[in-house]
Write a protein that holds these residues in place. Structure first.
Motif, PDB file in Angstrom:
ATOM      1  N   SER A   1       0.835  -1.197   0.000  1.00  0.00           N
ATOM      2  CA  SER A   1       0.000   0.000   0.000  1.00  0.00           C
ATOM      3  C   SER A   1       0.869   1.246   0.000  1.00  0.00           C
ATOM      4  N   ASN A   2       0.261   2.358  -0.319  1.00  0.00           N
ATOM      5  CA  ASN A   2       0.995   3.632  -0.277  1.00  0.00           C
ATOM      6  C   ASN A   2       1.526   3.906   1.121  1.00  0.00           C
ATOM      7  N   ALA A   3       0.742   3.578   2.133  1.00  0.00           N
ATOM      8  CA  ALA A   3       1.176   3.823   3.509  1.00  0.00           C
ATOM      9  C   ALA A   3       2.402   2.992   3.848  1.00  0.00           C
ATOM     10  N   GLN A   4       2.419   1.726   3.426  1.00  0.00           N
ATOM     11  CA  GLN A   4       3.577   0.880   3.693  1.00  0.00           C
ATOM     12  C   GLN A   4       4.823   1.411   2.991  1.00  0.00           C
ATOM     13  N   VAL A   5       4.661   1.779   1.727  1.00  0.00           N
ATOM     14  CA  VAL A   5       5.803   2.307   0.970  1.00  0.00           C
ATOM     15  C   VAL A   5       6.302   3.602   1.602  1.00  0.00           C
ATOM     16  N   ALA A   6       5.394   4.470   2.016  1.00  0.00           N
ATOM     17  CA  ALA A   6       5.794   5.742   2.636  1.00  0.00           C
ATOM     18  C   ALA A   6       6.616   5.502   3.898  1.00  0.00           C
ATOM     19  N   ILE A   7       6.180   4.572   4.717  1.00  0.00           N
ATOM     20  CA  ILE A   7       6.887   4.282   5.972  1.00  0.00           C
ATOM     21  C   ILE A   7       8.282   3.743   5.679  1.00  0.00           C
ATOM     22  N   ILE A   8       8.371   2.838   4.740  1.00  0.00           N
ATOM     23  CA  ILE A   8       9.670   2.257   4.393  1.00  0.00           C
ATOM     24  C   ILE A   8      10.590   3.312   3.790  1.00  0.00           C
ATOM     25  N   LEU A   9      10.071   4.159   2.916  1.00  0.00           N
ATOM     26  CA  LEU A   9      10.892   5.211   2.312  1.00  0.00           C
ATOM     27  C   LEU A   9      11.356   6.228   3.354  1.00  0.00           C
ATOM     28  N   GLN A  10      10.504   6.558   4.310  1.00  0.00           N
ATOM     29  CA  GLN A  10      10.896   7.505   5.360  1.00  0.00           C
ATOM     30  C   GLN A  10      12.050   6.942   6.186  1.00  0.00           C
ATOM     31  N   ALA A  11      11.966   5.667   6.516  1.00  0.00           N
ATOM     32  CA  ALA A  11      13.051   5.035   7.278  1.00  0.00           C
ATOM     33  C   ALA A  11      14.330   4.990   6.456  1.00  0.00           C
ATOM     34  N   SER A  12      14.192   4.702   5.192  1.00  0.00           N
ATOM     35  CA  SER A  12      15.347   4.657   4.301  1.00  0.00           C
ATOM     36  C   SER A  12      15.989   6.043   4.166  1.00  0.00           C
ATOM     37  N   ALA A  13      15.162   7.079   4.087  1.00  0.00           N
ATOM     38  CA  ALA A  13      15.679   8.447   3.976  1.00  0.00           C
ATOM     39  C   ALA A  13      16.435   8.838   5.243  1.00  0.00           C
ATOM     40  N   ARG A  14      15.889   8.487   6.402  1.00  0.00           N
ATOM     41  CA  ARG A  14      16.587   8.784   7.661  1.00  0.00           C
ATOM     42  C   ARG A  14      17.934   8.081   7.711  1.00  0.00           C
ATOM     43  N   SER A  15      17.941   6.856   7.260  1.00  0.00           N
ATOM     44  CA  SER A  15      19.182   6.082   7.241  1.00  0.00           C
ATOM     45  C   SER A  15      20.199   6.711   6.291  1.00  0.00           C
ATOM     46  N   ALA A  16      19.746   7.169   5.121  1.00  0.00           N
ATOM     47  CA  ALA A  16      20.642   7.808   4.148  1.00  0.00           C
ATOM     48  C   ALA A  16      21.220   9.103   4.713  1.00  0.00           C
ATOM     49  N   VAL A  17      20.401   9.862   5.403  1.00  0.00           N
ATOM     50  CA  VAL A  17      20.868  11.110   6.014  1.00  0.00           C
ATOM     51  C   VAL A  17      21.938  10.808   7.060  1.00  0.00           C
ATOM     52  N   ASN A  18      21.719   9.775   7.845  1.00  0.00           N
ATOM     53  CA  ASN A  18      22.697   9.384   8.864  1.00  0.00           C
ATOM     54  C   ASN A  18      24.026   8.965   8.252  1.00  0.00           C
ATOM     55  N   ARG A  19      23.984   8.453   7.022  1.00  0.00           N
ATOM     56  CA  ARG A  19      25.202   8.031   6.333  1.00  0.00           C
ATOM     57  C   ARG A  19      25.738   9.122   5.403  1.00  0.00           C
ATOM     58  N   ASP A  20      25.155  10.312   5.461  1.00  0.00           N
ATOM     59  CA  ASP A  20      25.533  11.433   4.588  1.00  0.00           C
ATOM     60  C   ASP A  20      25.417  11.091   3.106  1.00  0.00           C
ATOM     61  N   GLU A  21      24.392  10.313   2.760  1.00  0.00           N
ATOM     62  CA  GLU A  21      24.140   9.968   1.363  1.00  0.00           C
ATOM     63  C   GLU A  21      23.038  10.861   0.822  1.00  0.00           C
ATOM     64  N   GLU A  22      23.132  11.155  -0.460  1.00  0.00           N
ATOM     65  CA  GLU A  22      22.108  11.970  -1.107  1.00  0.00           C
ATOM     66  C   GLU A  22      21.093  11.056  -1.779  1.00  0.00           C
ATOM     67  N   LEU A  23      19.831  11.419  -1.680  1.00  0.00           N
ATOM     68  CA  LEU A  23      18.763  10.634  -2.292  1.00  0.00           C
ATOM     69  C   LEU A  23      18.647  10.983  -3.766  1.00  0.00           C
ATOM     70  N   ASN A  24      18.489   9.958  -4.620  1.00  0.00           N
ATOM     71  CA  ASN A  24      18.401  10.230  -6.053  1.00  0.00           C
ATOM     72  C   ASN A  24      17.026  10.761  -6.439  1.00  0.00           C
ATOM     73  N   ASP A  25      16.912  11.219  -7.658  1.00  0.00           N
ATOM     74  CA  ASP A  25      15.694  11.871  -8.146  1.00  0.00           C
ATOM     75  C   ASP A  25      14.491  10.922  -8.143  1.00  0.00           C
ATOM     76  N   VAL A  26      14.695   9.678  -8.551  1.00  0.00           N
ATOM     77  CA  VAL A  26      13.601   8.708  -8.581  1.00  0.00           C
ATOM     78  C   VAL A  26      13.084   8.474  -7.159  1.00  0.00           C
ATOM     79  N   LEU A  50       4.317   0.705  12.975  1.00  0.00           N
ATOM     80  CA  LEU A  50       3.425   1.029  11.859  1.00  0.00           C
ATOM     81  C   LEU A  50       3.488  -0.055  10.790  1.00  0.00           C
ATOM     82  N   VAL A  51       4.699  -0.490  10.462  1.00  0.00           N
ATOM     83  CA  VAL A  51       4.864  -1.553   9.466  1.00  0.00           C
ATOM     84  C   VAL A  51       4.158  -2.820   9.938  1.00  0.00           C
ATOM     85  N   ASP A  52       4.323  -3.159  11.216  1.00  0.00           N
ATOM     86  CA  ASP A  52       3.682  -4.363  11.760  1.00  0.00           C
ATOM     87  C   ASP A  52       2.159  -4.273  11.674  1.00  0.00           C
ATOM     88  N   GLU A  53       1.607  -3.112  12.014  1.00  0.00           N
ATOM     89  CA  GLU A  53       0.142  -2.937  11.931  1.00  0.00           C
ATOM     90  C   GLU A  53      -0.348  -3.138  10.500  1.00  0.00           C
TER      91      GLU A  53
END
Length: 128
Positions: A1-26, A50-53
């Motif tokens: 679902s969109n909600a599941q993808v949003a949650i996963i992408l948000q976690a991935s973005a936080r992780s990328a920021v912590n590693r000083d990585e830039e997120l690509n355009d896609v 949230l993912v578990d729910e």
């Protein structure tokens, strides 16, 4: 679902920021798309909660069965489960759900309402 993808992408973005990585355009475009439709956020809940729910809801919908008058079991098709998962952020009526997912009309109205109750209870657990 969109909600599941949003949650996963948000976690991935936080992780990328912590590693000083830039997120690509896609990635950014995908994030923007799912954020547009995702209203299932609760800053007080952990990402995994949230993912578990949402995973539990998906499992409940996947295993949902209703017996017909002639004794046969009716179940949701995978495309119906996917479409219903995107209704998590809405408070849809039976008529709206059937309008958005016409194949649900094969179920009695009470069964569709039971499906929507599963979705509503998940939404309540997520936002509370």
């Amino acid at each position: 679902s969109n909600a599941q993808v949003a949650i996963i992408l948000q976690a991935s973005a936080r992780s990328a920021v912590n590693r000083d990585e830039e997120l690509n355009d896609v990635y950014r475009k995908t994030q923007k798309y799912v954020d547009r439709f995702n209203t299932m956020t609760n800053p007080e809940k952990e990402h995994q909660e949230l993912v578990d729910e949402l995973d539990n809801l998906q499992e409940a919908l996947t295993t949902f069965r209703k017996e017909t008058d002639d004794g046969e079991d009716m179940e949701l098709h995978s495309f119906e489960v996917a479409a219903l998962m995107n209704l998590v952020a809405t408070d849809s009526t039976v008529e709206e759900a059937v309008s958005l997912i016409p194949s649900l009309s094969r179920f009695p109205e009470a069964a569709v309402d039971e499906i929507l109750d599963l979705i509503r209870s998940t939404m309540i657990r997520i936002v509370s």
